[in-house]
Design an enzyme around this catalytic site. Structure first.
Site, PDB file in Angstrom:
ATOM      1  N   ARG A   1      10.442  45.278  95.693  1.00 22.56           N
ATOM      2  CA  ARG A   1      10.613  44.136  96.594  1.00 22.56           C
ATOM      3  C   ARG A   1      11.647  44.493  97.663  1.00 22.56           C
ATOM      4  NH1 ARG A   1       8.468  39.724  98.970  1.00 22.56           N
ATOM      5  NH2 ARG A   1       9.481  37.742  98.486  1.00 22.56           N
TER       6      ARG A   1
ATOM      7  N   THR B   1      -0.410  38.989 102.099  1.00 23.85           N
ATOM      8  CA  THR B   1      -0.220  39.917 101.000  1.00 23.85           C
ATOM      9  C   THR B   1      -1.565  40.531 100.666  1.00 23.85           C
ATOM     10  OG1 THR B   1       1.545  38.483 100.214  1.00 23.85           O
ATOM     11  CG2 THR B   1       0.638  40.016  98.613  1.00 23.85           C
TER      12      THR B   1
ATOM     13  N   ASP C   1      11.565  34.376 102.665  1.00 24.61           N
ATOM     14  CA  ASP C   1      11.395  33.955 101.279  1.00 24.61           C
ATOM     15  C   ASP C   1      12.710  33.582 100.609  1.00 24.61           C
ATOM     16  OD1 ASP C   1       8.696  33.929 101.080  1.00 24.61           O
ATOM     17  OD2 ASP C   1       8.485  35.835 100.043  1.00 24.61           O
TER      18      ASP C   1
ATOM     19  N   GLY D   1       0.849  34.015  99.473  1.00 21.99           N
ATOM     20  CA  GLY D   1       2.118  33.304  99.455  1.00 21.99           C
ATOM     21  C   GLY D   1       2.321  32.603  98.123  1.00 21.99           C
TER      22      GLY D   1
END
EC number: 2.3.2.2
Length: 565
Positions: free
Chosen positions: A98, A374, A416, A467
């Site tokens: 990440r 994504t 995010d 998402g």
């Protein structure tokens, strides 16, 4: 009579052919190995690697880099993600790559003097870019578990970028829109243009020489080809020139992390998914535990009771997500064992009224309940190793900015993080402490790469973009396969809903939920809102009796597909 020498006629025939191909998807079967991704070229790259003796990790590395070339909307080296890896002996591990907040980041970095978000800066502009993790994560996984040489895995993507591939109709539609964007989003205006300065049309070859250069550095130097040297210097130069804060120090300090997976069970199946900073695994297992309490297989699929029950499970899991979850390196007291326990699910389930919708209270998180873009791909190899990999740029084409010297697009993952400390609103803005911005902190994610095992072997490999909807699309697909015994293509295409606690509404796929069911749900107190599509799932199942892998890609992925051998 069609004039086949006419460019317009050829263009039309190309459109017809591409439409036919993308509209006749079916399940794909294979005995030895399979890759299901958002682009059939990338899927084939992964299969070719396995045919050369590579394992699932090798195929994942090659597929991921190929998607950077063929699926730039979300395939990436400018973003980050997660891998769930089940080895042939049944052991499971995960890799967390990440993105991280830069060293210069701070909790109030997106706020003006009035404490409000300024100019959508947590989503737009280079302040929204997190330090990319994809190259580091793929390299770490390969160094520990790969078989073939690194360079052999990256080379196909270098060649794809250098020599080009045929522009598809779906990609062309995006290219036209992107080429007309604000000049401030510099890379997108010219991203899809050929040497003649025109947007490359379907049937023509799209080449990406700048991206080929960057991938070549990664091919030659591995991780250091991105995080050090020429590429790192060009990234820092671009950031400094355009208002970003990522430096060479940020890049050099970035490390991926191998983490223990989360494990749950459902009616005799083992569920393995991603731990924090992904919230997906926690929410998935919590919701599956609730469904086990409800004996969901006795509830008719798509009925009012089914939608109500699933929405209430989602509501509770997302409330817990908002209250408790964040980067585990910054939040040492997350109550994961409690959230994943069957006892906790029992307490949550006892508070569900089957005749009335609960209320999402932003002041109380989950306590009243008892207690975009994504991409994903799934891989299995002939030894029985399985990969579930989800990685992202956040929005479609991320921040839509990047250096034309490097040829890739940066993420906008800083969005995010919780942008306003302490402020949680009914519209869905969360302000809880676990996910506030801090230097080198990983932002909370909804990515949910998952492997379901039966008797210690992979049974279902699944994941999706979307998402916050990712968690719920994966959850419902797993439920469809395990509780309703759907085959993988039908489980993927079946009606999906989404509830994320705040805002307090059920998002549903238009034309797939009956008017009578909608009316009944509204009378129970639910608010419903239609949407076109939820999720773009890529899945593989294994049938032990026939010893066959079955793969299917979501029909909403125009260029996606399964490839096996």
């Amino acid at each position: 009579m069609i004039n086949i020498n006419s460019r317009h006629a050829a263009f039309g025939l190309t459109m017809l052919l591409l439409f036919f191909i993308s509209s006749t998807k079916a399940q794909t079967y294979a005995e030895n190995g399979m890759v299901v991704s958002d682009n059939v070229i990338a899927s084939q790259v992964g299969v070719d690697i396995m045919k050369k003796g590579g394992n699932a990790i090798d195929a994942a590395v090659a597929t991921a880099f190929a998607l950077e070339v063929t699926h730039p909307e979300a395939g990436n080296i400018g973003g980050g993600g997660f891998i769930v890896f089940m080895k042939s002996d049944g052991d499971v591990t995960t890799f967390d790559f990440r993105e991280k907040a830069p060293l210069a980041a701070s909790p109030g970095m997106f706020l003006d003097e009035n404490g409000e978000i300024k100019n959508n800066s947590n989503h737009q502009g280079l302040l929204a870019v997190g330090v990319p993790g994809t190259v580091a994560g793929l390299y770490q996984a390969h160094q520990k578990y790969g078989k073939l040489p690194w360079a052999e895995l990256v080379k196909p993507s270098v060649e794809l970028a250098k020599k080009g591939f045929t522009m598809t109709y779906g990609l062309y539609n995006v290219a036209v829109r992107m080429s007309e964007r604000d000049p401030a989003e510099d890379i997108m205006r010219n991203y899809f243009r050929g040497e003649d300065g025109e947007v490359v049309k379907p049937g023509e070859t799209w080449k990406q020489p700048a991206l080929a250069y960057t991938l070549k550095q990664i091919e030659k130097h591995g991780r250091d080809g991105f995080y050090k040297g020429e590429v790192a210097q060009k990234i820092e130069d671009y950031m400094k020139a355009n208002g970003g804060i990522i430096t060479k120090e940020d890049l050099e300090k970035y490390e991926a992390v191998e983490r223990e997976p989360l494990k749950g069970t459902f009616n005799g199946y083992d569920i393995y998914s991603m731990p924090p900073p992904s919230s997906g695994g926690v929410a998935l297992i919590e919701m599956m535990n609730l469904m086990e309490q409800a004996n969901i297989s006795s509830v008719e699929f798509n009925s009012t009771a089914y939608v109500h029950l699933v929405a209430e499970a989602m509501r509770r899991a997302f409330a817990d997500r908002a209250e408790y979850l964040g980067d585990p390196d910054f939040n040492l007291d997350m109550p994961l064992d409690r959230l994943l326990s069957k006892d906790f699910a029992k307490t949550r389930f006892e508070n569900i009224d089957m005749n009335k919708a609960s209320i999402s209270d932003p002041a109380q998180f989950g306590h009243p309940y008892g207690g975009d873009n994504t991409t994903h791909f799934s891989i299995v190899d002939k030894e029985g190793n399985a990969i579930s990999l989800t990685y992202t740029l956040e929005n479609s084409y991320g921040v839509k900015m990047g250096s034309d010297k490097l040829g890739f697009i940066f993420n906008n993952e800083m969005g995010d993080f919780n942008p306003v400390p302490g402020v949680t609103t009914a519209t869905g803005q969360i302000g809880s402490d676990p996910n506030l911005v801090a230097p080198e902190k990983r932002m909370l994610s909804s990515m949910t790469p998952t492997i379901i095992a039966k008797d210690g072997k992979p049974y279902l490999v699944i994941g999706s973009p979307g998402g916050r909807t990712i968690i719920n699309t994966v959850f419902q697909t797993v439920l469809n396969v395990l509780a309703y015994d759907m085959r993988i293509d039908r489980a993927i295409e079946a009606m999906k809903i989404h509830h994320q606690w705040l805002p307090d509404q059920i998002l549903y796929e238009r034309n797939l939920l009956s008017p009578d069911t909608r009316d009944a749900l509204e009378k129970m107190g639910h608010t419903l809102r239609p949407t076109t599509n939820i999720g773009v799932l890529m899945g593989i199942t294994y049938d032990a009796s026939t010893k066959l892998y079955t793969g299917s890609s979501d029909s909403s992925s125009e260029d996606g597909g399964a490839r096996g051998y």
